[in-house]
Design an enzyme around this catalytic site. Structure first.
Site, short mmCIF file in Angstrom:
data_model
loop_
_atom_site.label_atom_id
_atom_site.label_comp_id
_atom_site.label_asym_id
_atom_site.label_seq_id
_atom_site.Cartn_x
_atom_site.Cartn_y
_atom_site.Cartn_z
N ASP B 6 -21.54 50.81 40.77
CA ASP B 6 -20.79 49.67 41.31
C ASP B 6 -20.90 49.73 42.83
OD1 ASP B 6 -18.93 47.48 41.45
OD2 ASP B 6 -17.36 48.92 41.95
N SER B 7 -20.49 48.64 43.47
CA SER B 7 -20.49 48.60 44.93
C SER B 7 -19.53 49.64 45.52
CB SER B 7 -20.05 47.23 45.40
OG SER B 7 -18.74 46.96 44.95
N CYS B 69 -20.73 46.15 37.90
CA CYS B 69 -20.44 45.32 39.05
C CYS B 69 -20.92 43.92 38.71
CB CYS B 69 -21.20 45.89 40.26
SG CYS B 69 -21.20 44.83 41.72
N GLU B 148 -8.66 47.49 47.16
CA GLU B 148 -9.16 48.72 47.82
C GLU B 148 -8.12 49.29 48.77
OE1 GLU B 148 -13.29 48.52 48.98
OE2 GLU B 148 -13.73 48.52 46.84
N CYS B 180 -14.96 40.37 37.86
CA CYS B 180 -15.13 41.38 38.91
C CYS B 180 -14.41 42.62 38.42
CB CYS B 180 -14.52 40.87 40.22
SG CYS B 180 -14.51 42.12 41.54
N HIS B 182 -13.01 44.91 39.92
CA HIS B 182 -11.80 45.27 40.66
C HIS B 182 -10.54 44.63 40.02
CE1 HIS B 182 -14.40 46.43 44.03
NE2 HIS B 182 -13.36 46.97 44.60
#
Lengths: 261, 261
Positions: B6-7, B69, B148, B180, B182
Protein backbone atom coordinates in the site's frame (compact mmCIF):
# COMPACT_ATOMS: atom_id res chain seq x y z
CA UNK A 1 19.63 31.64 -11.68
CA UNK A 2 18.03 31.40 -8.23
CA UNK A 3 17.15 27.77 -7.48
CA UNK A 4 14.25 27.30 -5.07
CA UNK A 5 12.81 24.03 -3.85
CA UNK A 6 10.04 22.79 -1.64
CA UNK A 7 8.25 19.51 -0.97
CA UNK A 8 5.44 20.61 -3.26
CA UNK A 9 3.30 23.67 -3.54
CA UNK A 10 4.11 25.68 -0.39
CA UNK A 11 7.36 27.13 -1.70
CA UNK A 12 5.41 28.96 -4.39
CA UNK A 13 4.63 31.56 -1.72
CA UNK A 14 8.42 32.18 -1.77
CA UNK A 15 8.43 32.37 -5.59
CA UNK A 16 5.61 34.93 -5.34
CA UNK A 17 7.67 36.99 -2.87
CA UNK A 18 10.86 36.77 -5.01
CA UNK A 19 8.95 37.91 -8.10
CA UNK A 20 7.58 40.84 -6.18
CA UNK A 21 10.77 41.91 -4.33
CA UNK A 22 13.52 40.81 -6.77
CA UNK A 23 11.68 40.75 -10.11
CA UNK A 24 14.81 41.05 -12.30
CA UNK A 25 16.30 37.65 -11.44
CA UNK A 26 15.68 34.34 -13.17
CA UNK A 27 14.09 31.69 -10.97
CA UNK A 28 14.05 27.93 -11.25
CA UNK A 29 11.56 26.30 -8.85
CA UNK A 30 11.31 22.62 -8.05
CA UNK A 31 8.31 21.18 -6.22
CA UNK A 32 8.82 17.55 -5.22
CA UNK A 33 5.18 16.64 -5.84
CA UNK A 34 5.94 12.92 -6.43
CA UNK A 35 7.14 12.59 -2.81
CA UNK A 36 5.20 15.37 -1.07
CA UNK A 37 4.60 15.96 1.83
CA UNK A 38 7.91 16.13 3.73
CA UNK A 39 6.55 17.27 7.10
CA UNK A 40 5.29 13.83 8.12
CA UNK A 41 8.49 12.01 7.08
CA UNK A 42 11.69 11.24 8.98
CA UNK A 43 14.75 13.55 9.04
CA UNK A 44 16.81 10.91 7.16
CA UNK A 45 14.34 10.65 4.29
CA UNK A 46 13.82 14.43 4.04
CA UNK A 47 17.62 14.97 4.00
CA UNK A 48 18.01 12.45 1.17
CA UNK A 49 15.32 14.25 -0.84
CA UNK A 50 16.85 17.70 -0.14
CA UNK A 51 20.26 16.50 -1.40
CA UNK A 52 18.72 15.16 -4.60
CA UNK A 53 16.69 18.33 -5.21
CA UNK A 54 19.70 20.61 -4.65
CA UNK A 55 21.92 18.54 -6.96
CA UNK A 56 19.29 18.71 -9.71
CA UNK A 57 18.88 22.51 -9.39
CA UNK A 58 22.66 23.02 -9.55
CA UNK A 59 22.86 20.82 -12.66
CA UNK A 60 20.27 23.10 -14.24
CA UNK A 61 22.28 26.22 -13.55
CA UNK A 62 21.30 27.45 -10.06
CA UNK A 63 24.02 29.64 -8.53
CA UNK A 64 22.26 30.07 -5.19
CA UNK A 65 19.74 27.77 -3.50
CA UNK A 66 16.74 28.80 -1.42
CA UNK A 67 15.35 25.97 0.68
CA UNK A 68 11.74 27.19 0.59
CA UNK A 69 10.56 24.47 2.94
CA UNK A 70 10.74 24.70 6.71
CA UNK A 71 10.93 20.93 7.12
CA UNK A 72 13.94 20.57 4.80
CA UNK A 73 15.54 23.70 6.33
CA UNK A 74 15.08 22.25 9.82
CA UNK A 75 16.56 18.83 9.24
CA UNK A 76 18.79 19.04 6.14
CA UNK A 77 20.44 22.48 6.04
CA UNK A 78 23.77 21.48 7.62
CA UNK A 79 24.09 18.43 5.40
CA UNK A 80 23.36 20.55 2.32
CA UNK A 81 26.05 23.08 3.29
CA UNK A 82 28.58 20.28 3.79
CA UNK A 83 27.80 18.73 0.41
CA UNK A 84 27.55 21.73 -1.89
CA UNK A 85 29.83 24.64 -2.55
CA UNK A 86 27.37 27.46 -3.26
CA UNK A 87 25.33 29.80 -1.05
CA UNK A 88 22.28 28.12 0.48
CA UNK A 89 19.57 30.19 2.15
CA UNK A 90 17.19 28.50 4.57
CA UNK A 91 13.88 29.81 5.94
CA UNK A 92 14.35 29.36 9.69
CA UNK A 93 16.84 32.05 10.69
CA UNK A 94 15.22 34.83 8.61
CA UNK A 95 11.90 34.13 10.34
CA UNK A 96 13.57 34.11 13.77
CA UNK A 97 15.37 37.35 12.96
CA UNK A 98 12.10 38.96 11.86
CA UNK A 99 10.41 37.79 15.08
CA UNK A 100 13.20 39.16 17.29
CA UNK A 101 13.41 42.47 15.40
CA UNK A 102 10.60 43.81 17.58
CA UNK A 103 11.91 44.19 21.15
CA UNK A 104 8.37 43.79 22.50
CA UNK A 105 8.41 40.11 21.43
CA UNK A 106 8.44 38.12 24.68
CA UNK A 107 6.21 35.10 24.17
CA UNK A 108 6.81 33.63 20.75
CA UNK A 109 4.60 30.94 19.24
CA UNK A 110 5.67 28.72 16.37
CA UNK A 111 3.51 26.53 14.16
CA UNK A 112 4.86 24.06 11.62
CA UNK A 113 4.81 20.47 10.42
CA UNK A 114 5.47 17.60 12.79
CA UNK A 115 9.05 17.25 11.43
CA UNK A 116 9.85 20.97 11.82
CA UNK A 117 8.46 21.26 15.34
CA UNK A 118 9.99 17.91 16.32
CA UNK A 119 13.44 19.13 15.27
CA UNK A 120 13.33 21.88 17.93
CA UNK A 121 15.23 24.18 15.59
CA UNK A 122 13.17 27.32 16.22
CA UNK A 123 13.68 27.01 19.99
CA UNK A 124 17.43 26.57 19.46
CA UNK A 125 17.72 29.51 17.05
CA UNK A 126 15.73 31.86 19.30
CA UNK A 127 17.65 30.63 22.36
CA UNK A 128 20.99 31.43 20.69
CA UNK A 129 20.08 35.10 20.25
CA UNK A 130 17.62 35.75 23.04
CA UNK A 131 17.58 33.04 25.71
CA UNK A 132 15.14 35.11 27.82
CA UNK A 133 12.25 34.70 25.34
CA UNK A 134 9.51 32.19 26.03
CA UNK A 135 8.86 29.91 23.08
CA UNK A 136 5.82 27.66 22.53
CA UNK A 137 5.60 25.44 19.49
CA UNK A 138 2.76 23.34 18.09
CA UNK A 139 2.73 20.95 15.11
CA UNK A 140 -0.23 21.60 12.76
CA UNK A 141 0.14 18.78 10.21
CA UNK A 142 -3.36 18.99 8.71
CA UNK A 143 -2.97 22.56 7.43
CA UNK A 144 -0.77 21.30 4.56
CA UNK A 145 -3.35 18.88 3.07
CA UNK A 146 -6.15 21.43 3.64
CA UNK A 147 -4.21 24.06 1.65
CA UNK A 148 -3.26 21.55 -1.04
CA UNK A 149 -6.93 20.65 -1.39
CA UNK A 150 -7.79 24.33 -1.87
CA UNK A 151 -9.97 24.26 1.28
CA UNK A 152 -8.73 27.64 2.55
CA UNK A 153 -12.24 29.12 2.64
CA UNK A 154 -14.01 26.18 4.29
CA UNK A 155 -15.41 26.33 7.83
CA UNK A 156 -13.67 23.03 8.72
CA UNK A 157 -10.32 24.66 7.97
CA UNK A 158 -11.20 27.58 10.28
CA UNK A 159 -12.23 25.12 13.02
CA UNK A 160 -9.06 23.05 12.70
CA UNK A 161 -6.84 26.14 12.74
CA UNK A 162 -8.71 27.51 15.78
CA UNK A 163 -8.18 24.22 17.60
CA UNK A 164 -4.49 24.08 16.71
CA UNK A 165 -3.92 27.67 17.88
CA UNK A 166 -5.84 27.34 21.15
CA UNK A 167 -2.83 26.36 23.34
CA UNK A 168 -0.87 29.33 21.95
CA UNK A 169 -3.77 31.70 22.66
CA UNK A 170 -3.97 30.44 26.24
CA UNK A 171 -0.28 31.24 26.66
CA UNK A 172 -0.91 34.78 25.39
CA UNK A 173 1.78 34.81 22.74
CA UNK A 174 2.61 38.22 21.25
CA UNK A 175 4.38 36.90 18.11
CA UNK A 176 3.58 33.91 15.91
CA UNK A 177 5.98 32.46 13.36
CA UNK A 178 4.36 30.67 10.41
CA UNK A 179 6.97 27.93 10.27
CA UNK A 180 5.72 26.32 7.06
CA UNK A 181 5.58 27.86 3.60
CA UNK A 182 2.04 26.56 3.10
CA UNK A 183 0.66 28.66 5.93
CA UNK A 184 0.77 32.12 4.27
CA UNK A 185 -2.13 30.87 2.12
CA UNK A 186 -4.31 30.83 5.27
CA UNK A 187 -2.61 33.77 6.98
CA UNK A 188 -5.87 35.75 7.32
CA UNK A 189 -7.57 32.90 9.17
CA UNK A 190 -4.54 32.41 11.41
CA UNK A 191 -4.42 36.14 12.20
CA UNK A 192 -8.14 36.25 13.02
CA UNK A 193 -8.00 33.13 15.23
CA UNK A 194 -4.88 34.08 17.17
CA UNK A 195 -6.05 37.68 17.60
CA UNK A 196 -5.25 41.02 15.98
CA UNK A 197 -2.65 42.00 18.54
CA UNK A 198 -0.35 39.11 17.74
CA UNK A 199 2.37 39.89 15.21
CA UNK A 200 2.35 37.14 12.59
CA UNK A 201 5.69 36.44 10.89
CA UNK A 202 5.49 35.03 7.38
CA UNK A 203 8.62 32.92 6.80
CA UNK A 204 8.12 33.18 3.01
CA UNK A 205 8.52 36.97 3.12
CA UNK A 206 11.33 36.81 5.70
CA UNK A 207 13.45 34.46 3.58
CA UNK A 208 13.16 36.68 0.53
CA UNK A 209 14.18 39.75 2.57
CA UNK A 210 17.16 37.74 3.73
CA UNK A 211 17.97 36.69 0.13
CA UNK A 212 17.82 40.35 -1.00
CA UNK A 213 20.21 41.42 1.79
CA UNK A 214 22.56 38.53 1.01
CA UNK A 215 22.72 39.56 -2.66
CA UNK A 216 23.43 43.17 -1.71
CA UNK A 217 26.39 42.01 0.36
CA UNK A 218 27.63 39.56 -2.30
CA UNK A 219 27.93 41.47 -5.60
CA UNK A 220 30.09 38.71 -7.16
CA UNK A 221 27.26 36.18 -6.69
CA UNK A 222 24.62 38.68 -7.71
CA UNK A 223 26.54 39.31 -10.95
CA UNK A 224 26.51 35.60 -11.79
CA UNK A 225 22.71 35.28 -11.54
CA UNK A 226 20.79 35.34 -14.80
CA UNK A 227 18.51 38.32 -15.33
CA UNK A 228 15.41 38.87 -17.35
CA UNK A 229 12.83 37.81 -14.79
CA UNK A 230 12.16 34.40 -16.37
CA UNK A 231 10.83 31.64 -14.17
CA UNK A 232 10.61 27.90 -14.66
CA UNK A 233 8.41 25.65 -12.55
CA UNK A 234 9.56 22.06 -12.33
CA UNK A 235 7.71 19.28 -10.51
CA UNK A 236 8.39 15.59 -9.98
CA UNK A 237 4.72 14.77 -10.63
CA UNK A 238 2.28 16.72 -12.79
CA UNK A 239 -1.30 16.89 -11.49
CA UNK A 240 -4.29 19.08 -12.23
CA UNK A 241 -4.60 19.87 -8.51
CA UNK A 242 -1.06 21.32 -8.41
CA UNK A 243 -1.79 23.41 -11.49
CA UNK A 244 -4.93 24.81 -9.87
CA UNK A 245 -3.37 25.64 -6.51
CA UNK A 246 -0.27 27.11 -8.23
CA UNK A 247 -2.55 29.31 -10.30
CA UNK A 248 -4.31 30.45 -7.12
CA UNK A 249 -1.00 31.27 -5.33
CA UNK A 250 0.80 32.92 -8.27
CA UNK A 251 -2.33 34.50 -9.73
CA UNK A 252 -1.35 33.51 -13.27
CA UNK A 253 -1.52 30.45 -15.51
CA UNK A 254 1.48 28.17 -15.00
CA UNK A 255 3.57 25.98 -17.29
CA UNK A 256 4.95 22.90 -15.54
CA UNK A 257 8.06 20.93 -16.51
CA UNK A 258 8.14 17.31 -15.37
CA UNK A 259 11.44 16.21 -13.82
CA UNK A 260 11.92 12.64 -12.68
CA UNK A 261 14.26 12.23 -9.74
CA UNK B 1 4.65 -15.75 1.39
CA UNK B 2 1.77 -13.36 0.65
CA UNK B 3 3.17 -9.97 -0.44
CA UNK B 4 0.90 -7.01 0.30
CA UNK B 5 1.61 -3.39 -0.47
CA UNK B 6 0.00 0.00 0.00
CA UNK B 7 1.04 3.64 -0.21
CA UNK B 8 1.43 3.71 3.55
CA UNK B 9 -0.74 2.71 6.45
CA UNK B 10 -4.15 1.98 4.88
CA UNK B 11 -3.22 -1.49 3.66
CA UNK B 12 -2.76 -2.59 7.25
CA UNK B 13 -6.55 -2.99 7.37
CA UNK B 14 -5.96 -5.73 4.74
CA UNK B 15 -3.18 -7.26 6.87
CA UNK B 16 -5.59 -7.29 9.81
CA UNK B 17 -8.20 -9.08 7.68
CA UNK B 18 -5.67 -11.63 6.33
CA UNK B 19 -4.48 -12.40 9.86
CA UNK B 20 -8.04 -12.97 10.95
CA UNK B 21 -9.31 -14.97 7.92
CA UNK B 22 -6.11 -16.74 6.76
CA UNK B 23 -3.99 -16.83 9.92
CA UNK B 24 -1.76 -19.74 8.83
CA UNK B 25 0.01 -17.91 5.98
CA UNK B 26 3.18 -15.83 6.16
CA UNK B 27 2.72 -12.19 5.22
CA UNK B 28 5.17 -9.61 4.02
CA UNK B 29 3.73 -6.07 4.01
CA UNK B 30 5.27 -3.02 2.40
CA UNK B 31 4.00 0.50 3.17
CA UNK B 32 5.57 3.11 0.91
CA UNK B 33 5.70 5.72 3.67
CA UNK B 34 8.57 7.68 2.05
CA UNK B 35 6.33 8.52 -0.91
CA UNK B 36 2.85 8.38 0.65
CA UNK B 37 0.15 9.39 -0.26
CA UNK B 38 -0.58 7.96 -3.73
CA UNK B 39 -4.15 9.21 -4.09
CA UNK B 40 -3.17 12.78 -4.95
CA UNK B 41 -0.50 11.76 -7.48
CA UNK B 42 -0.70 11.07 -11.22
CA UNK B 43 -1.38 7.59 -12.73
CA UNK B 44 2.15 7.53 -14.26
CA UNK B 45 3.87 8.16 -10.93
CA UNK B 46 1.66 5.70 -9.01
CA UNK B 47 2.30 3.02 -11.68
CA UNK B 48 6.06 3.51 -11.38
CA UNK B 49 5.84 3.14 -7.59
CA UNK B 50 3.60 0.04 -7.85
CA UNK B 51 6.11 -1.64 -10.21
CA UNK B 52 8.98 -0.95 -7.81
CA UNK B 53 7.03 -2.18 -4.78
CA UNK B 54 5.97 -5.41 -6.51
CA UNK B 55 9.51 -6.14 -7.72
CA UNK B 56 10.85 -5.69 -4.19
CA UNK B 57 8.22 -8.00 -2.64
CA UNK B 58 8.96 -10.70 -5.24
CA UNK B 59 12.69 -10.42 -4.54
CA UNK B 60 11.89 -11.04 -0.89
CA UNK B 61 9.97 -14.21 -1.64
CA UNK B 62 6.36 -13.21 -2.31
CA UNK B 63 4.53 -15.84 -4.38
CA UNK B 64 1.30 -13.85 -4.68
CA UNK B 65 0.78 -10.09 -4.54
CA UNK B 66 -2.15 -8.24 -2.99
CA UNK B 67 -2.38 -4.62 -4.11
CA UNK B 68 -3.92 -3.33 -0.87
CA UNK B 69 -4.36 0.17 -2.25
CA UNK B 70 -7.32 1.29 -4.31
CA UNK B 71 -5.30 3.99 -6.07
CA UNK B 72 -2.60 1.57 -7.25
CA UNK B 73 -5.24 -1.05 -8.13
CA UNK B 74 -7.13 1.55 -10.19
CA UNK B 75 -4.27 2.86 -12.27
CA UNK B 76 -1.50 0.22 -12.21
CA UNK B 77 -3.09 -3.25 -12.14
CA UNK B 78 -2.87 -3.98 -15.88
CA UNK B 79 0.74 -2.83 -16.06
CA UNK B 80 1.63 -5.02 -13.06
CA UNK B 81 0.01 -8.09 -14.69
CA UNK B 82 1.94 -7.44 -17.91
CA UNK B 83 5.25 -7.11 -16.08
CA UNK B 84 5.13 -9.94 -13.53
CA UNK B 85 4.42 -13.62 -13.84
CA UNK B 86 2.66 -14.40 -10.56
CA UNK B 87 -0.93 -13.99 -9.35
CA UNK B 88 -1.83 -10.41 -8.47
CA UNK B 89 -5.01 -9.61 -6.55
CA UNK B 90 -6.41 -6.09 -6.66
CA UNK B 91 -9.03 -4.50 -4.40
CA UNK B 92 -11.50 -3.09 -6.95
CA UNK B 93 -13.28 -6.15 -8.39
CA UNK B 94 -13.77 -7.89 -5.01
CA UNK B 95 -15.48 -4.74 -3.69
CA UNK B 96 -17.66 -4.49 -6.82
CA UNK B 97 -18.57 -8.16 -6.55
CA UNK B 98 -19.51 -7.73 -2.89
CA UNK B 99 -21.65 -4.69 -3.75
CA UNK B 100 -23.47 -6.52 -6.56
CA UNK B 101 -23.99 -9.70 -4.49
CA UNK B 102 -27.15 -8.14 -3.03
CA UNK B 103 -29.76 -7.90 -5.82
CA UNK B 104 -31.41 -4.96 -4.00
CA UNK B 105 -28.36 -2.77 -4.80
CA UNK B 106 -29.61 -0.20 -7.30
CA UNK B 107 -27.95 3.12 -6.45
CA UNK B 108 -24.32 2.52 -5.62
CA UNK B 109 -22.11 5.21 -4.11
CA UNK B 110 -18.32 5.08 -4.20
CA UNK B 111 -15.85 7.11 -2.18
CA UNK B 112 -12.09 7.10 -2.74
CA UNK B 113 -9.04 9.23 -3.38
CA UNK B 114 -8.94 11.73 -6.22
CA UNK B 115 -6.82 9.31 -8.33
CA UNK B 116 -9.16 6.34 -7.78
CA UNK B 117 -12.35 8.28 -8.50
CA UNK B 118 -10.69 10.09 -11.43
CA UNK B 119 -9.78 6.75 -13.03
CA UNK B 120 -13.51 5.84 -13.36
CA UNK B 121 -12.64 2.20 -12.70
CA UNK B 122 -15.53 1.46 -10.32
CA UNK B 123 -18.08 2.76 -12.86
CA UNK B 124 -16.49 0.60 -15.58
CA UNK B 125 -16.37 -2.53 -13.42
CA UNK B 126 -19.97 -2.16 -12.25
CA UNK B 127 -21.08 -1.32 -15.81
CA UNK B 128 -19.49 -4.53 -17.15
CA UNK B 129 -21.59 -6.75 -14.87
CA UNK B 130 -24.72 -4.66 -14.27
CA UNK B 131 -25.08 -1.73 -16.65
CA UNK B 132 -28.53 -0.95 -15.19
CA UNK B 133 -27.10 0.16 -11.81
CA UNK B 134 -26.79 3.84 -11.04
CA UNK B 135 -23.34 4.77 -9.80
CA UNK B 136 -22.30 8.00 -8.02
CA UNK B 137 -18.72 8.58 -7.03
CA UNK B 138 -17.08 11.26 -4.88
CA UNK B 139 -13.39 11.88 -4.14
CA UNK B 140 -12.73 12.34 -0.39
CA UNK B 141 -9.00 13.18 -0.32
CA UNK B 142 -8.84 14.59 3.21
CA UNK B 143 -9.94 11.35 4.91
CA UNK B 144 -6.47 9.86 4.31
CA UNK B 145 -4.50 12.57 6.19
CA UNK B 146 -7.16 12.67 8.94
CA UNK B 147 -6.77 8.91 9.50
CA UNK B 148 -2.97 9.11 9.30
CA UNK B 149 -3.07 11.84 11.97
CA UNK B 150 -5.14 9.58 14.20
CA UNK B 151 -8.02 12.10 14.16
CA UNK B 152 -10.71 9.44 13.78
CA UNK B 153 -12.54 10.52 16.92
CA UNK B 154 -12.46 14.29 16.30
CA UNK B 155 -15.58 16.34 15.52
CA UNK B 156 -13.83 17.95 12.51
CA UNK B 157 -13.43 14.49 10.98
CA UNK B 158 -17.15 13.82 11.47
CA UNK B 159 -17.99 17.18 9.86
CA UNK B 160 -15.72 16.62 6.88
CA UNK B 161 -17.07 13.10 6.31
CA UNK B 162 -20.65 14.38 6.58
CA UNK B 163 -19.93 17.07 3.99
CA UNK B 164 -18.25 14.61 1.62
CA UNK B 165 -21.18 12.16 1.89
CA UNK B 166 -23.93 14.76 1.46
CA UNK B 167 -24.26 14.44 -2.36
CA UNK B 168 -24.52 10.65 -2.02
CA UNK B 169 -27.19 10.98 0.67
CA UNK B 170 -29.22 13.32 -1.56
CA UNK B 171 -29.11 10.68 -4.30
CA UNK B 172 -30.43 8.07 -1.83
CA UNK B 173 -27.78 5.46 -2.45
CA UNK B 174 -28.50 1.99 -1.01
CA UNK B 175 -24.90 0.71 -1.15
CA UNK B 176 -21.62 2.50 -0.44
CA UNK B 177 -18.22 1.12 -1.44
CA UNK B 178 -15.31 2.28 0.72
CA UNK B 179 -12.89 2.59 -2.18
CA UNK B 180 -9.78 3.30 -0.11
CA UNK B 181 -8.13 1.02 2.44
CA UNK B 182 -7.82 3.91 4.91
CA UNK B 183 -11.59 4.29 5.20
CA UNK B 184 -12.38 1.16 7.28
CA UNK B 185 -10.71 3.01 10.19
CA UNK B 186 -13.62 5.50 10.13
CA UNK B 187 -16.29 3.03 8.99
CA UNK B 188 -18.54 3.72 12.00
CA UNK B 189 -18.63 7.45 11.26
CA UNK B 190 -19.28 6.80 7.58
CA UNK B 191 -22.12 4.39 8.43
CA UNK B 192 -23.70 6.85 10.84
CA UNK B 193 -23.46 9.79 8.41
CA UNK B 194 -24.75 7.95 5.34
CA UNK B 195 -27.54 6.25 7.31
CA UNK B 196 -28.11 2.81 8.82
CA UNK B 197 -30.02 1.48 5.82
CA UNK B 198 -27.10 1.85 3.46
CA UNK B 199 -24.99 -1.27 3.03
CA UNK B 200 -21.34 -0.27 3.46
CA UNK B 201 -18.80 -2.43 1.58
CA UNK B 202 -15.35 -2.61 3.09
CA UNK B 203 -12.87 -3.23 0.26
CA UNK B 204 -10.26 -4.49 2.76
CA UNK B 205 -12.53 -7.37 3.79
CA UNK B 206 -13.71 -8.00 0.23
CA UNK B 207 -10.17 -8.41 -1.11
CA UNK B 208 -9.26 -10.94 1.59
CA UNK B 209 -12.41 -12.96 0.81
CA UNK B 210 -11.34 -12.93 -2.79
CA UNK B 211 -7.79 -14.00 -1.85
CA UNK B 212 -9.17 -16.90 0.21
CA UNK B 213 -11.34 -18.06 -2.71
CA UNK B 214 -8.43 -17.75 -5.13
CA UNK B 215 -6.24 -19.93 -2.89
CA UNK B 216 -8.97 -22.56 -2.62
CA UNK B 217 -9.11 -22.75 -6.42
CA UNK B 218 -5.32 -22.76 -6.82
CA UNK B 219 -3.88 -25.49 -4.58
CA UNK B 220 -0.50 -25.42 -6.39
CA UNK B 221 -0.02 -21.76 -5.41
CA UNK B 222 -1.41 -22.31 -1.93
CA UNK B 223 1.13 -25.12 -1.44
CA UNK B 224 4.01 -22.77 -2.32
CA UNK B 225 3.09 -20.16 0.31
CA UNK B 226 5.05 -20.24 3.53
CA UNK B 227 3.09 -21.16 6.64
CA UNK B 228 3.54 -20.42 10.29
CA UNK B 229 1.61 -17.15 10.47
CA UNK B 230 4.71 -14.93 10.58
CA UNK B 231 4.36 -11.36 9.38
CA UNK B 232 6.93 -8.75 8.44
CA UNK B 233 6.15 -5.07 8.15
CA UNK B 234 8.43 -3.13 5.83
CA UNK B 235 8.27 0.62 5.25
CA UNK B 236 10.27 3.01 3.08
CA UNK B 237 10.34 5.58 5.92
CA UNK B 238 10.20 4.86 9.65
CA UNK B 239 8.25 7.38 11.71
CA UNK B 240 6.75 7.36 15.19
CA UNK B 241 3.37 8.35 13.72
CA UNK B 242 3.31 5.23 11.51
CA UNK B 243 4.20 3.06 14.48
CA UNK B 244 1.34 4.57 16.52
CA UNK B 245 -1.32 4.26 13.82
CA UNK B 246 -0.13 0.73 12.93
CA UNK B 247 -0.45 -0.23 16.60
CA UNK B 248 -3.99 1.20 16.63
CA UNK B 249 -5.02 -0.70 13.46
CA UNK B 250 -3.35 -4.05 14.28
CA UNK B 251 -3.96 -3.83 18.02
CA UNK B 252 -0.45 -5.02 18.82
CA UNK B 253 3.05 -3.58 19.03
CA UNK B 254 4.79 -3.57 15.66
CA UNK B 255 8.37 -4.14 14.49
CA UNK B 256 9.24 -2.14 11.37
CA UNK B 257 11.92 -2.97 8.80
CA UNK B 258 13.27 -0.03 6.82
CA UNK B 259 13.57 -0.68 3.07
CA UNK B 260 14.97 1.97 0.77
CA UNK B 261 13.54 1.92 -2.75
Amino acid sequence: MIGIFDSGIGGLTVVRAVRSLLPEFNICYFGDTARTPYGTKSPETVTRYALENTRMLIERGARIIVVACNTASSVAFETLCKNFDLPIIEVISPAVEAALSDPRAKNIGIIGTRATIGSGIYEREIGKHSPEKKVFSIPCPLIVPLVEEGWQKRPETRMIIKKYLHPLKVRQIDTLILGCTHYPVVKDIIQSKIGKRVRVIDSSLAVVDSLARFLEKSPEIKARLGRGGTWTLMVSDVTEQFRKTAHMILNTKVELTHVRL
